[in-house]
Design a protein around this motif. Structure first.
Motif, mmCIF file in Angstrom:
data_model
loop_
_atom_site.group_PDB
_atom_site.id
_atom_site.type_symbol
_atom_site.label_atom_id
_atom_site.label_comp_id
_atom_site.label_asym_id
_atom_site.label_seq_id
_atom_site.Cartn_x
_atom_site.Cartn_y
_atom_site.Cartn_z
ATOM 1 N N VAL A 1 140.902 92.892 61.284
ATOM 2 C CA VAL A 1 139.646 92.910 62.456
ATOM 3 C C VAL A 1 139.156 94.739 62.673
ATOM 4 N N ILE A 2 137.721 94.355 62.115
ATOM 5 C CA ILE A 2 137.475 95.757 62.590
ATOM 6 C C ILE A 2 136.687 96.165 64.068
ATOM 7 N N ARG A 3 136.590 96.698 64.352
ATOM 8 C CA ARG A 3 136.553 96.943 65.403
ATOM 9 C C ARG A 3 136.006 98.305 65.552
ATOM 10 N N CYS A 4 135.267 98.630 64.808
ATOM 11 C CA CYS A 4 134.021 100.129 64.410
ATOM 12 C C CYS A 4 133.827 100.432 62.912
ATOM 13 N N SER A 5 132.896 101.148 62.239
ATOM 14 C CA SER A 5 132.924 101.633 61.068
ATOM 15 C C SER A 5 134.091 102.825 60.863
ATOM 16 N N PRO A 6 134.462 102.878 59.422
ATOM 17 C CA PRO A 6 135.238 103.629 58.786
ATOM 18 C C PRO A 6 134.908 104.887 59.210
ATOM 19 N N ARG A 7 133.906 105.641 59.485
ATOM 20 C CA ARG A 7 133.125 105.665 59.249
ATOM 21 C C ARG A 7 133.335 107.044 60.450
ATOM 22 N N GLU A 8 132.853 105.737 61.704
ATOM 23 C CA GLU A 8 132.865 106.276 63.173
ATOM 24 C C GLU A 8 134.483 106.499 63.133
ATOM 25 N N ALA A 9 135.674 105.807 63.445
ATOM 26 C CA ALA A 9 137.085 106.073 62.987
ATOM 27 C C ALA A 9 137.335 107.224 62.551
ATOM 28 N N PHE A 10 136.869 108.063 61.356
ATOM 29 C CA PHE A 10 136.900 109.183 60.423
ATOM 30 C C PHE A 10 136.386 110.542 60.986
ATOM 31 N N PHE A 11 135.445 110.172 62.079
ATOM 32 C CA PHE A 11 135.207 111.681 62.657
ATOM 33 C C PHE A 11 135.407 111.241 64.489
#
Length: 448
Positions: free
Chosen positions: A384-394
């Motif tokens: 279940v993807i709630r946001c992009s990996p980039r958004e989560a990373f930063f």
């Protein structure tokens, strides 16, 4: 295909460049500090340091790459000294130039998630019944996301050697104008086997990544990035992306290893060793066929050089212990089974010894009681993807016990090693599945 006239003098192009680099110089006042001299090294001889001395810009290596491209019959092949990981990061960057959302399988390598972080692309996980999606599952997923998902990044073959109908997928992608990239890190030996249609290089793909050390025989950290003849990606686009992920001082040792391994692999003698090993593997399968489920192999593994062994009398880890006690080291084991990978280096005597040891192990297992079979799809889920990996990373984040994180958005990337498959990625919602499958005292980072 045999090497061309470039090798009539018996020397590799890379070696000739290294050997001809200012041979008469008397004093070196530049890096590297070792100046091509062994010095007091206990482990490396003079040749190693001498090979490491000249520095070549990528354009100086152009003739070598064109020669390798000719062998593979590609539009262009690029040599990488940062492993298949470097190739995957380049691939993700290239796809993000045109595509916002990219379809991937559950068996994607962790480095692809890193590529999504760097490029800002969003992953769409293909719903599948196993880690490796079938061609029907891939096409169905692309059909249901038409217009939203415009690129496909497939890890094929799987780490344990499962393949699917790559040609069918490639034809669909070409017909629907979907960019198709293949991580063939675990199939770099396919071009040297009789089964010509196994390799993605024989299909209408846009980019293929190979990890050379795994099966072709070069040093660890060597890889290739191929543009097949039908690729819609240009050389200029690759060079632009490549510049982001390449050191300004590539290793001559690794470049020399790449060229040597590839030259040998395309020679008739080495090709025959690949095919001989594949034939010996098939004889092992025939032997295993006589033992029922006491000691058997996964028939879905179509890679000619891999055997995934399992038993209804022991776990894969237990089989691994029995093999190790008999002097056989193996690639990987878990509760379900054990992976054996053979290479062109394995002789007839090696295969005979393996057969003998398997017979011993079969006799041991046959005297044991049956055990409960393990779930072969224990890591299958629908993320279940709630946001992009980039958004989560930063994002702003905090650390918390996994058991307390249900419903939160992960800023962590947990993986199984080998083969580096993520079982929790950045931007994924933490669900009951993670809490049940991952060790309870695991600390994860979540979005605040």
């Amino acid at each position: 295909m045999e090497p061309t006239a470039s090798y009539t003098d018996g020397k590799l192009l890379t070696y000739k460049m290294i050997a001809s680099h200012e041979p008469d110089i008397k004093l070196r006042l530049h890096t590297p500090a070792h100046q091509g001299i062994r010095g007091e090294s206990e482990y490396f001889d003079d040749h190693i340091y001498a090979y490491d001395l000249p520095f070549f810009k990528r354009d100086k290596f152009d003739e070598v790459e064109k020669y390798i491209s000719k062998l593979y019959q590609t539009k262009r092949t690029f040599c990488l000294t940062g492993g298949a990981t470097q190739g995957i990061l380049i691939a993700c960057t290239l796809m993000a130039r045109k595509h916002k959302k990219i379809a991937i399988g559950l068996n994607i390598h962790l480095s692809a998630i890193h590529g999504f972080i760097l490029s800002g692309a969003e992953p769409f996980f293909i719903p599948s019944r196993s880690l490796m999606p079938t061609d029907e599952e891939v096409i169905q997923a692309l059909e249901t996301t038409a217009g939203e998902v415009t690129a496909l990044f497939l890890t094929h073959p799987s780490y344990d050697g499962i393949t699917t109908n790559l040609g069918k997928i490639a034809n669909y992608c070409r017909d629907k104008n979907i960019e198709f990239v293949v991580d063939e890190a675990h199939g770099t030996h396919f071009p040297f086997l009789a089964e010509e249609n196994l390799s993605a290089l024989t299909q209408e793909c846009d980019l293929v990544v190979h990890s050379l050390h795994k099966f072709v025989g070069s040093l660890v950290q060597t890889a290739l990035l191929h543009l097949p003849q039908t690729s819609r990606i240009t050389e200029e686009e690759v060079l632009t992306a490549l510049s982001l992920f390449e050191t300004t001082s590539r290793s001559n040792l690794l470049l020399l290893s790449i060229e040597e391994a590839i030259r040998l692999a395309f020679e008739t003698e080495r090709k025959s060793l690949f095919q001989q090993a594949a034939g010996n593997c098939q004889e092992l399968r025939s032997l295993l066929d006589t033992w029922g489920n006491t000691l058997t192999y996964d028939s879905l593994v179509s890679d000619p050089l891999k055997l995934w062994l399992y038993s209804n009398r022991a776990t894969g880890d237990e089989i691994g212990e029995l093999l190790y006690e008999r002097g056989i080291s193996y690639e990987y084991s878990n509760q379900q089974g054990i992976l054996l990978i053979f290479s062109f280096q394995n002789t007839d005597d090696d295969f005979a010894y393996v057969a003998k040891m398997l017979e011993e192990i079969y006799q041991i297992l046959a005297s044991q009681a049956q055990i409960k079979q393990f779930n072969e799809n224990m890591f299958v889920r629908t993320p279940v993807i709630r946001c992009s990996p980039r958004e989560a990373f930063f994002s702003k984040k905090k650390k918390i016990l996994l058991q307390q994180a249900k419903g939160m958005i992960s800023c962590s990337c947990l993986k199984t090693v080998p083969p580096g498959i993520p079982i929790l990625i950045l931007g994924e919602e933490i669900t009951d599945w993670h809490i049940q499958k991952i060790q309870s005292d695991t600390i994860v980072e979540v979005m605040i």
